[in-house]
Structures are given as C-alpha cells and as structure tokens.
Design a protein around this motif. Structure first.
Motif, PDB file in Angstrom:
ATOM      1  N   ARG A  16       0.845  -1.204   0.000  1.00 24.66           N
ATOM      2  CA  ARG A  16       0.000   0.000   0.000  1.00 24.66           C
ATOM      3  C   ARG A  16       0.872   1.242   0.000  1.00 24.66           C
ATOM      4  NH1 ARG A  16      -2.984  -2.916   4.528  1.00 24.66           N
ATOM      5  NH2 ARG A  16      -1.301  -1.956   5.676  1.00 24.66           N
ATOM      6  N   ALA A  17       0.388   2.256  -0.693  1.00 24.29           N
ATOM      7  CA  ALA A  17       1.125   3.523  -0.758  1.00 24.29           C
ATOM      8  C   ALA A  17       1.253   4.125   0.637  1.00 24.29           C
ATOM      9  CB  ALA A  17       0.411   4.496  -1.684  1.00 24.29           C
ATOM     10  N   VAL A  18       2.431   4.627   0.933  1.00 19.23           N
ATOM     11  CA  VAL A  18       2.698   5.341   2.178  1.00 19.23           C
ATOM     12  C   VAL A  18       2.738   6.822   1.824  1.00 19.23           C
ATOM     13  CG1 VAL A  18       4.371   5.752   4.024  1.00 19.23           C
ATOM     14  CG2 VAL A  18       4.001   3.428   3.170  1.00 19.23           C
ATOM     15  N   ALA A  19       1.871   7.577   2.479  1.00 21.93           N
ATOM     16  CA  ALA A  19       1.801   9.013   2.207  1.00 21.93           C
ATOM     17  C   ALA A  19       3.045   9.675   2.776  1.00 21.93           C
ATOM     18  CB  ALA A  19       0.536   9.606   2.812  1.00 21.93           C
ATOM     19  N   GLN A  20       3.983   9.888   1.930  1.00 25.33           N
ATOM     20  CA  GLN A  20       5.260  10.486   2.319  1.00 25.33           C
ATOM     21  C   GLN A  20       5.663  11.389   1.169  1.00 25.33           C
ATOM     22  OE1 GLN A  20       7.018   9.845   5.143  1.00 25.33           O
ATOM     23  NE2 GLN A  20       8.878  10.918   4.610  1.00 25.33           N
ATOM     24  N   GLU A  21       5.830  12.655   1.433  1.00 27.83           N
ATOM     25  CA  GLU A  21       6.224  13.600   0.391  1.00 27.83           C
ATOM     26  C   GLU A  21       7.667  13.348  -0.012  1.00 27.83           C
ATOM     27  OE1 GLU A  21       5.480  17.588  -1.553  1.00 27.83           O
ATOM     28  OE2 GLU A  21       4.182  16.710  -0.049  1.00 27.83           O
ATOM     29  N   SER A  22       7.902  13.245  -1.301  1.00 28.55           N
ATOM     30  CA  SER A  22       9.255  13.062  -1.797  1.00 28.55           C
ATOM     31  C   SER A  22       9.848  14.412  -2.169  1.00 28.55           C
ATOM     32  CB  SER A  22       9.261  12.166  -3.041  1.00 28.55           C
ATOM     33  OG  SER A  22      10.550  12.113  -3.611  1.00 28.55           O
ATOM     34  N   ALA A  23      11.110  14.547  -1.879  1.00 27.39           N
ATOM     35  CA  ALA A  23      11.841  15.693  -2.407  1.00 27.39           C
ATOM     36  C   ALA A  23      11.954  15.510  -3.916  1.00 27.39           C
ATOM     37  CB  ALA A  23      13.217  15.764  -1.764  1.00 27.39           C
ATOM     38  N   VAL A  24      12.218  16.582  -4.617  1.00 26.31           N
ATOM     39  CA  VAL A  24      12.440  16.530  -6.053  1.00 26.31           C
ATOM     40  C   VAL A  24      13.938  16.701  -6.283  1.00 26.31           C
ATOM     41  CG1 VAL A  24      11.941  17.639  -8.260  1.00 26.31           C
ATOM     42  CG2 VAL A  24      10.149  17.446  -6.523  1.00 26.31           C
ATOM     43  N   PHE A  25      14.502  15.812  -7.086  1.00 31.80           N
ATOM     44  CA  PHE A  25      15.941  15.798  -7.306  1.00 31.80           C
ATOM     45  C   PHE A  25      16.260  16.146  -8.750  1.00 31.80           C
ATOM     46  CE2 PHE A  25      14.762  12.874  -3.980  1.00 31.80           C
ATOM     47  CZ  PHE A  25      15.589  13.273  -2.942  1.00 31.80           C
ATOM     48  N   PRO A  26      17.374  16.836  -8.989  1.00 27.14           N
ATOM     49  CA  PRO A  26      17.724  17.229 -10.353  1.00 27.14           C
ATOM     50  C   PRO A  26      18.325  16.108 -11.193  1.00 27.14           C
ATOM     51  CG  PRO A  26      19.354  18.079  -8.829  1.00 27.14           C
ATOM     52  CD  PRO A  26      18.256  17.442  -8.001  1.00 27.14           C
ATOM     53  N   THR A  27      18.854  15.058 -10.521  1.00 28.89           N
ATOM     54  CA  THR A  27      19.460  13.946 -11.253  1.00 28.89           C
ATOM     55  C   THR A  27      19.100  12.625 -10.576  1.00 28.89           C
ATOM     56  OG1 THR A  27      21.516  13.846  -9.976  1.00 28.89           O
ATOM     57  CG2 THR A  27      21.472  15.384 -11.863  1.00 28.89           C
ATOM     58  N   GLN A  28      19.214  11.548 -11.334  1.00 27.87           N
ATOM     59  CA  GLN A  28      18.995  10.225 -10.775  1.00 27.87           C
ATOM     60  C   GLN A  28      20.018   9.948  -9.675  1.00 27.87           C
ATOM     61  OE1 GLN A  28      18.823   7.067 -13.669  1.00 27.87           O
ATOM     62  NE2 GLN A  28      18.680   5.468 -12.115  1.00 27.87           N
ATOM     63  N   ALA A  29      21.264  10.335  -9.901  1.00 27.27           N
ATOM     64  CA  ALA A  29      22.303  10.110  -8.900  1.00 27.27           C
ATOM     65  C   ALA A  29      21.977  10.805  -7.586  1.00 27.27           C
ATOM     66  CB  ALA A  29      23.653  10.582  -9.432  1.00 27.27           C
ATOM     67  N   ASP A  30      21.474  12.037  -7.656  1.00 35.64           N
ATOM     68  CA  ASP A  30      21.098  12.755  -6.436  1.00 35.64           C
ATOM     69  C   ASP A  30      19.990  12.018  -5.690  1.00 35.64           C
ATOM     70  OD1 ASP A  30      22.930  14.841  -6.819  1.00 35.64           O
ATOM     71  OD2 ASP A  30      21.471  16.053  -7.921  1.00 35.64           O
ATOM     72  N   ALA A  31      19.007  11.521  -6.427  1.00 35.44           N
ATOM     73  CA  ALA A  31      17.901  10.779  -5.809  1.00 35.44           C
ATOM     74  C   ALA A  31      18.412   9.504  -5.141  1.00 35.44           C
ATOM     75  CB  ALA A  31      16.836  10.456  -6.847  1.00 35.44           C
ATOM     76  N   GLU A  32      19.311   8.805  -5.810  1.00 36.57           N
ATOM     77  CA  GLU A  32      19.831   7.552  -5.274  1.00 36.57           C
ATOM     78  C   GLU A  32      20.743   7.769  -4.068  1.00 36.57           C
ATOM     79  OE1 GLU A  32      21.281   5.965  -8.964  1.00 36.57           O
ATOM     80  OE2 GLU A  32      19.401   4.882  -9.305  1.00 36.57           O
ATOM     81  N   VAL A  33      21.527   8.813  -4.081  1.00 39.07           N
ATOM     82  CA  VAL A  33      22.354   9.137  -2.907  1.00 39.07           C
ATOM     83  C   VAL A  33      21.442   9.444  -1.722  1.00 39.07           C
ATOM     84  CG1 VAL A  33      23.905  10.879  -1.921  1.00 39.07           C
ATOM     85  CG2 VAL A  33      24.404   9.883  -4.163  1.00 39.07           C
ATOM     86  N   TRP A  34      20.382  10.223  -1.970  1.00 36.27           N
ATOM     87  CA  TRP A  34      19.462  10.594  -0.904  1.00 36.27           C
ATOM     88  C   TRP A  34      18.809   9.353  -0.282  1.00 36.27           C
ATOM     89  CZ3 TRP A  34      14.273   9.907  -0.052  1.00 36.27           C
ATOM     90  CH2 TRP A  34      13.730  10.635   1.000  1.00 36.27           C
ATOM     91  N   ILE A  35      18.311   8.426  -1.110  1.00 37.12           N
ATOM     92  CA  ILE A  35      17.652   7.231  -0.546  1.00 37.12           C
ATOM     93  C   ILE A  35      18.675   6.403   0.236  1.00 37.12           C
ATOM     94  CG2 ILE A  35      17.854   5.536  -2.443  1.00 37.12           C
ATOM     95  CD1 ILE A  35      14.534   6.100  -0.818  1.00 37.12           C
ATOM     96  N   GLY A  36      19.922   6.381  -0.231  1.00 40.41           N
ATOM     97  CA  GLY A  36      20.974   5.656   0.475  1.00 40.41           C
ATOM     98  C   GLY A  36      21.287   6.249   1.839  1.00 40.41           C
ATOM     99  N   GLU A  37      21.085   7.536   1.968  1.00 39.00           N
ATOM    100  CA  GLU A  37      21.363   8.215   3.238  1.00 39.00           C
ATOM    101  C   GLU A  37      20.170   8.229   4.184  1.00 39.00           C
ATOM    102  OE1 GLU A  37      22.631  12.059   1.886  1.00 39.00           O
ATOM    103  OE2 GLU A  37      24.667  11.370   1.475  1.00 39.00           O
ATOM    104  N   THR A  38      18.954   8.044   3.673  1.00 40.21           N
ATOM    105  CA  THR A  38      17.761   8.221   4.510  1.00 40.21           C
ATOM    106  C   THR A  38      16.900   6.976   4.664  1.00 40.21           C
ATOM    107  OG1 THR A  38      16.460   8.998   2.632  1.00 40.21           O
ATOM    108  CG2 THR A  38      17.606  10.673   3.927  1.00 40.21           C
ATOM    109  N   TRP A  39      17.304   5.843   4.081  1.00 40.64           N
ATOM    110  CA  TRP A  39      16.438   4.674   4.098  1.00 40.64           C
ATOM    111  C   TRP A  39      16.100   4.207   5.518  1.00 40.64           C
ATOM    112  CZ3 TRP A  39      17.877   0.051   6.271  1.00 40.64           C
ATOM    113  CH2 TRP A  39      19.233  -0.147   6.499  1.00 40.64           C
ATOM    114  N   ARG A  40      17.007   4.353   6.456  1.00 40.39           N
ATOM    115  CA  ARG A  40      16.722   3.907   7.837  1.00 40.39           C
ATOM    116  C   ARG A  40      15.569   4.708   8.451  1.00 40.39           C
ATOM    117  NH1 ARG A  40      22.077   3.650   7.018  1.00 40.39           N
ATOM    118  NH2 ARG A  40      23.150   1.713   7.451  1.00 40.39           N
ATOM    119  N   GLY A  41      15.559   6.008   8.231  1.00 45.15           N
ATOM    120  CA  GLY A  41      14.465   6.840   8.727  1.00 45.15           C
ATOM    121  C   GLY A  41      13.148   6.506   8.053  1.00 45.15           C
ATOM    122  N   LEU A  42      13.188   6.223   6.763  1.00 44.62           N
ATOM    123  CA  LEU A  42      11.963   5.818   6.058  1.00 44.62           C
ATOM    124  C   LEU A  42      11.443   4.495   6.606  1.00 44.62           C
ATOM    125  CD1 LEU A  42      13.043   6.782   2.446  1.00 44.62           C
ATOM    126  CD2 LEU A  42      11.229   7.884   3.779  1.00 44.62           C
TER     127      LEU A  42
END
Length: 69
Positions: A16-42
């Motif tokens: 089921r979808a989790v209502a969580q606002e995503s940041a908007v990233f300018p590149t795929q690499a930026d998005a992937e670095v962010w998920i790598g740094e924040t996955w524990r909190g998510l």
C-alpha cells in the motif's frame, strides 16, 4: 527545455502507498544518494519499498529498504 524531475514513492509491507512527500531531485544520482542516506528513517516510518520516477514515468522499483542479511 525543462530539466527532468526525479522523485520517490513509497509502499508498506502490504504494497500500500505510504503518504510520504518526496523531495524533487535534479538527477537520478542525487535521488539515489538521498535514498541511500535516509532509508533507515523511512523504514522507521513504515516504508518497506521505494519506487523511483522521472517526470512521472517509473524508472525502477520496488527497491526494498530492508537491510541485507
């Protein structure tokens, strides 16, 4: 020409979808670095999987946020 916008969507263990606002990233690499740094909190907020999107088109997912055994 407008730059591509990269975002994440999230699911719980039942898919089921989790209502969580995503940041908007300018590149795929930026998005992937962010998920790598924040996955524990998510995970602490009940997120099991993430999906990466580029301008509304799914790039990949589900990406499990569970740690490797």
């Amino acid at each position: 020409m407008r730059a591509t916008q990269w975002t994440w969507t999230y699911e719980d263990a039942e898919g089921r979808a989790v209502a969580q606002e995503s940041a908007v990233f300018p590149t795929q690499a930026d998005a992937e670095v962010w998920i790598g740094e924040t996955w524990r909190g998510l995970r602490a907020q009940g997120v099991e999987n993430a999906h990466l999107w580029a301008d509304g088109a799914k790039v990949y997912g589900p990406l499990s946020l569970r740690p490797a055994d």
